[in-house]
Write a protein that holds these residues in place. Structure first.
Motif: not given
Lengths: 337, 337, 337, 337
Positions: D16-34
């Motif tokens: 959902h957060a990534a989609q919100q980022v895209e909605k703002l016209g930005l590209k979302a890179n999801v980085l999963r850490g430990a």
């Protein structure tokens, strides 16, 4: 951890910074944006020398992602820890009420205060035997004699004793007489003292430094927890700001913030937090409404003749009234007092 | 001391407050104005319990007139004291320049830094063997081994050694190796440590606490002076404010202010005072132009791999350049470097 | 007013300073102490040029005794003033509850919020039509169209409208639509705006500047009162400090302090005061327990898509829950909500 | 922009957060850490509603990567802008020296000051005709009559006039008489005034608000630049902190910091920055050594009788001495004065 590169960073700079990240044992994800490149470093960023990366060529800023503390974190312990010390319990449904004079001045002064706060419903007695004072010319406390008077007050009233310890070499002695070792604001980052308290079996009340961030307070607690002592209470006692109508500025948002971040219970000190007797009752009520697990309040039988802190002490009568008010507020937030 | 009565104060309140003033050994002058009565208390107001007068009925505020410190005051000693410690002299015409790494990390690191700062014209070497660190998980210093490396660096370069002492029990040991005992910002109000340094024959560099007032710093110095050690240098290293583009806010007006109030020499720490390497050179120059008696600057042969404070350390080459700039500014204010 | 002379002041300096005091229309009482001479100036010290006395030779410091404000003072009006504006009443037994979105964004957004806060028990609707924004690239508000939507929301719900006015030339227009003119923190010392609000017949909600002292806030109120408008509410919305876990630091001791010093009612803004939604409920409860006369809270039907302040807005559901909690706390301090 | 997710964030929250980022016209890179997931949002993050993302479920914090200002940035203009206004030039090799009284009080006072500062080498005359004053009972300035006196002083001395404008409706009038429009600290975020100055062809001296961050100051400048006026000078005049021995705390590290971030020239105000005459000379020298492009200093022929700011004004004689000192320091940093 996020490394933000300067706009002017070259490809070499970016490669070098990424290598430095890997050298620290973290995985580097290089993300090139239109204006800036950022490197997301994945892994446990709580390693030595991480912030020195800001000195690498082309690096603009290093931003932390993880909280720097571990044992104190809410993740380490999902329910609030209950700290028990004699008659005092802090962190459960009942709110701990620690009251008494700033400093132990005499048997009569202490016993009068002890009886009064006990009668009003306090669950612990405060009183300083060792007084860290801004001026070398001020009253420095009754020391061992003060500790003995405190123990005698416990004997009579049953109240747990909360008293300050100012140096690592005193921890054992103070621990013999007291139920709770108080670490004052000026000693929040006295690491030897924190370590000594970490080795004690006594509960610890750790006061926030007057300009400490909450991360710094939690890291100070981490020293104690890491030393093996899990009985730590955090105490907000006000921070230093431009405001001068109060001696310190008391930020009660510390209460819900800490409750999100840590499992350690939170105590509020409205006496130091305001520095004026007339402001103390309102801040006692507010602290409870905000969700504080305990209060520590200065009460003196004769404030205008107190050797220290008279200006922020409640009389015994005023304290009784405050207790009655606080009981009603506690009930309104489903707590007891 | 001035006691301001409330508008609502009765004659009885005024009489009572005046009596309290006399009880403290001061003479009370009652001055009735149109709106308020004030009591001017004449005499030495630096007596116990003075501020507790604010609790007397009808009293609004107690305002101090005299500075709370004595031995540190300019009145006690009308010329600036010159503190000498080996190759370092602070307080005379020549500006003392203390430089070196945040922490001693290895023989190679320390010797490289020592030779470089010596060659550039520094008059003392800094380097921490005991590191007070915010997190228990950070590098805590090389301790005794670090002290030995520092002594070896003095042996080779002739530079006086400035190093931090963090606990009273270490004062003698550190004093064996070092020429100047540094008391860090977090320990400015560690009174046991101040007292131990007061008993030492070593010179002391006392850093201002991050939210200490200048009166509080002067009272901390008073503890050392009162203990018998007159070789005290004061160090401004920045205060904590809302500003976040610098790690601390460096208020250079501290220099002329302290020169009015105290005879103790004043050293500036532009490394902690800014927290960013790129801001350090300008603050070095500004400190000298403001009249500082000394500087203490972090210099590291390889900042991006430093175990601590890399982000605010100058490289050896950058330090050489800063020295050249500072020499010109020193000449412009009739000082040497 | 107290003039503290320097230790080094000569008799001529003292005479001259005393004459300057008399020239200002005050009576000079010269009090010679062992270390310092002070001159107590009796009379109304709120005259022009008083502080310039610090430039007279031999003068060290000038200390005020009287509060600089008059009309706002508690002495001017011994009971708390009740400000009424449509459905809103602040200062009486009932606590005023002002709630709604940061900015008016659309009819749907506003009406949804308005109906929800009305249903939950709010007594006024907030919503900005003119938005002072840090960046010129941020949403600047719907302006007149926003005002019309606010008036329509009042029409339907009966709720009084509280909305910000940012310039003196807008006061009349905003006053046509709104019941309460809000002066934002950034405009607390925009004197032309204060004067224009002083000429309005609308009630005014005056927010504290982020680094304003309480004396400065009371003097800003004095501009409005002096202009003829007595319907002034003061609003604490947090101050700027070194703390960064909250956007501003909310000092609730402002409530009892102001209640001692002024008759104007006090409103708390826990939304700006914390800057994080999760901290808002605790601060609402605490504000009421501290004795606040009103609250102003940001409520948005869809915070994560808000054009401004989403991070500190409650959802409509969360607000309903907060209201229920606050009602219980209000009852515990004998107030209603 | 970096979105830090909570430890407890679910996959749905992250999506959902990534989609919100895209909605703002930005590209979302999801980085999963430990321990945590972060989303790096690539693109121009200076878009509406970005911070409201903190309200999305599972989001802990939103951290900016890009500076919020554009036109003011060093990237927009790689060399320092030189602002010229009559006899005043700020930003080139010569340091601009603006001096004169706080307020215009009379023809005699102004002309005496003007001649003296001209003779001492100042390149512009300051003097307030409109005085924003904390108290409504203080001297509010001579207004139009003051402007006329300033113009007469320019006529005689040739000095450019710097004077404050306090409201948008005065910009044209003040601009008729003055060479530089000064925006005071209290008006730094008076956006209507900034916009009006943006439409003027006069140079603008923009003072930092007493608790404004440097980003906020640069965004205030951005309002003026964005309005079409490129002649903007920034002025550091001290910030509000807990320190009380100075009226404000003057952070000279502002100079090198701004020089990194912006092309706009930087002026220092040591008079407001300290609030005490005796501290002004040292801060003038330090500002120049730090690299300031200009100074603005209060000079009054008779400070102890000044209607405002006497306590921080230099006499004409003292100013002459300060100029001589500053000239030497300027030469030491390869500047002229």
């Amino acid at each position: 951890m996020i490394i933000v590169m300067k706009r002017s960073a070259t490809d070499d700079n970016i490669d070098h910074a990424a290598q430095q990240v890997e050298k620290l044992g973290l995985k580097a994800n290089v993300l090139r944006g239109a204006e800036r490149t950022v490197i997301a470093a994945i892994g446990d960023e709580r390693v030595e020398g991480v912030r020195s990366l800001e000195s690498a060529p082309g690096v603009d800023e290093v931003m932390s992602v993880l909280a720097p503390y571990k044992l104190a974190s809410r993740e380490a312990h999902s329910t609030t820890s209950v700290v028990e010390a004699g008659s005092l319990s802090v962190g459960g449904n009942q709110i701990g009420m620690i009251a008494g004079p700033c400093g132990v001045e005499s048997e009569e002064q202490l016993m009068t205060a002890a009886r009064a706060v006990k009668a009003a419903g306090a669950t612990a007695l405060r009183g300083g035997a060792y007084k860290p004072r801004t001026s070398p010319y001020s009253f420095q406390g009754m020391k061992t004699e003060g500790l003995k008077l405190l123990a005698a007050a416990r004997e009579e009233t049953g109240l747990a004793i909360v008293t300050e310890v100012v140096a690592p070499e005193d921890v054992d002695l103070v621990g013999e007489y007291a139920d709770v070792l108080q670490i004052g604001a000026r000693n929040m980052q006295n690491y030897r003292l924190l370590e000594a308290c970490g080795r004690s079996h006594r509960a610890v009340l750790l006061k926030r430094g007057a300009s400490a961030t909450l991360d710094e307070m939690l890291l100070a607690a981490e020293y104690i927890l890491d030393g093996g002592n899990s009985k730590v209470m955090l105490c907000e006692r006000g921070v230093r700001t431009f405001e001068s109508h109060t001696r310190f500025t008391l930020p009660l948002a510390t209460v819900p913030y800490l409750q999100e971040k840590t499992h350690l219970p939170v105590v509020i000190d409205p006496s130091h937090g305001t520095g004026h007797t007339s402001l103390v009752p309102a801040m006692c009520r507010a602290a409870i409404a905000a969700g504080a697990d305990g209060l520590i309040v200065e009460v003196h039988p004769d404030p205008e003749n107190a050797k220290s802190d008279g200006y922020q002490s409640l009389t015994c009568e005023a304290f009784e009234k405050v207790m009655a008010e606080c009981r009603r507020v506690a009930a309104a937030v489903d707590r007891t007092l």
